[in-house]
Every structure is written in C-alpha cells, then in structure tokens.
Write a protein that holds these residues in place. Sequence first.
Motif, PDB file in Angstrom:
ATOM      1  N   ALA A 124       3.345   2.848   7.517  1.00 19.44           N
ATOM      2  CA  ALA A 124       1.913   3.166   7.353  1.00 19.44           C
ATOM      3  C   ALA A 124       1.118   2.084   6.498  1.00 19.44           C
ATOM      4  CB  ALA A 124       1.715   4.441   6.661  1.00 19.44           C
ATOM      5  N   GLN A 126      -1.536   1.450   3.454  1.00 19.12           N
ATOM      6  CA  GLN A 126      -2.281   2.040   2.421  1.00 19.12           C
ATOM      7  C   GLN A 126      -3.559   1.511   2.299  1.00 19.12           C
ATOM      8  OE1 GLN A 126      -0.133   2.180  -1.335  1.00 19.12           O
ATOM      9  NE2 GLN A 126      -1.889   3.680  -2.113  1.00 19.12           N
ATOM     10  N   TYR A 131      -3.427   6.591   3.654  1.00 13.00           N
ATOM     11  CA  TYR A 131      -2.644   6.109   4.517  1.00 13.00           C
ATOM     12  C   TYR A 131      -2.823   6.171   5.914  1.00 13.00           C
ATOM     13  CZ  TYR A 131       0.220   6.085   0.279  1.00 13.00           C
ATOM     14  OH  TYR A 131       0.747   5.969  -0.987  1.00 13.00           O
ATOM     15  N   TYR A 132      -2.497   4.991   6.695  1.00 11.34           N
ATOM     16  CA  TYR A 132      -2.864   5.184   8.328  1.00 11.34           C
ATOM     17  C   TYR A 132      -1.745   4.749   8.764  1.00 11.34           C
ATOM     18  CZ  TYR A 132      -7.679   5.244   6.511  1.00 11.34           C
ATOM     19  OH  TYR A 132      -8.635   5.515   5.826  1.00 11.34           O
ATOM     20  N   ALA A 133      -1.211   5.637   9.425  1.00 12.11           N
ATOM     21  CA  ALA A 133       0.187   5.641  10.128  1.00 12.11           C
ATOM     22  C   ALA A 133       0.021   4.938  11.608  1.00 12.11           C
ATOM     23  CB  ALA A 133       1.323   6.709  10.108  1.00 12.11           C
ATOM     24  N   THR A 134       0.237   3.441  11.712  1.00 16.65           N
ATOM     25  CA  THR A 134      -0.134   2.893  12.816  1.00 16.65           C
ATOM     26  C   THR A 134       1.348   2.437  13.467  1.00 16.65           C
ATOM     27  OG1 THR A 134       0.012   0.783  11.679  1.00 16.65           O
ATOM     28  CG2 THR A 134      -2.120   1.875  11.923  1.00 16.65           C
TER      29      THR A 134
END
Length: 169
Positions: A124, A126, A131-134
């Motif tokens: 992810a 931050q 949090y962006y889980a890419t």
Amino acid sequence: MDYVFIFFIGILNCCMAYNVGLLEAKIFSGPSSEQFGYAVQQFINPKGNWLLVGSPWSGFPENRMGDVYKCPIDLSAATCEKLNLETATSIPNVTEMKTNMSLGLTLTRNMGTGGFLTCGPLWAQQCGSQYYATGVCSDVSPDFQILTSFAPAAQSGVNSVCQQTKSCI
C-alpha cells in the motif's frame, strides 16, 4: 455388445491416474505458517535448474511481507534458500506500507529479461492517514537480483502534496 465393452476398456485405460518418477522425487519443505508453496515456478539460469517457491506470509506472525525461495533441482541436497526480496522491493519517493503485502503470491517468468516477476497485491501507498493498496511487483533478474519494482496504480510525485495537505489529489 462387444463394441461397448471395447469402448469402455478404452476409456478406462485413458482415464486412470498415474505418477511419474516417484523413486527420484525431491521434496522441498518450508514453514507451513508462511504458506510456503503457495505458488511455484520452474526456473533455469546459467547456474542450474531451480524451483521458485512463493511464501506470501513469510515473516508470520509479526508481518506477512512475503518472499520467494529458490530450491536447487540439480543438487542432491533438497534445501531451499530465501531470496530476501521483501526488503529490496521498494518504490522510490513513496511512503509505502509493506507489512502484510504478501510478496510471492504471484510468480511468473519474464521472457524479456530471462528472470521472473513476483507480486505482492497488498502493498500500500500511504497518503496522510489513508492507505491505498495498489499492489507491487518486482522484476527479478536471472541471478536473483531485483531489477526494478513497480506499482502501476501508485501515485508518483504525490508525497510532497500528501505532506503539505495531508491528502492525496
């Protein structure tokens, strides 16, 4: 009636299970708590024949960053060596969350480099308190060194904006 019997025997012979090479089988083992063996890939490089083994929960229970093991097929000893890719997998200029990223969940050959790709879908980025889980993937060379890591959906150049505004744009 004879035709039905011959047809049945033909199907029966066709569909019976069998095993090949059991006497010379190699068994590679690793920690089951780390999901050792979740993904496997045959791999050949100038140093020999290998079995790559994904262990996406490597580091369990503290974290599950995950990793990949290389297991030599040509040698008589059936011991696997951890590649420690979890620490080398990184995206520059991004605040990353690697805990529980599950690296090694995916393994595939990269015919372009002669190496392989391994991915951790729960990596992810931050941004402020979000949090962006890419997900993240690493391109690994034939000699087991990371060539590059990439996260196609990660926002590049966003960290300075995140630090100033505490949010992503």
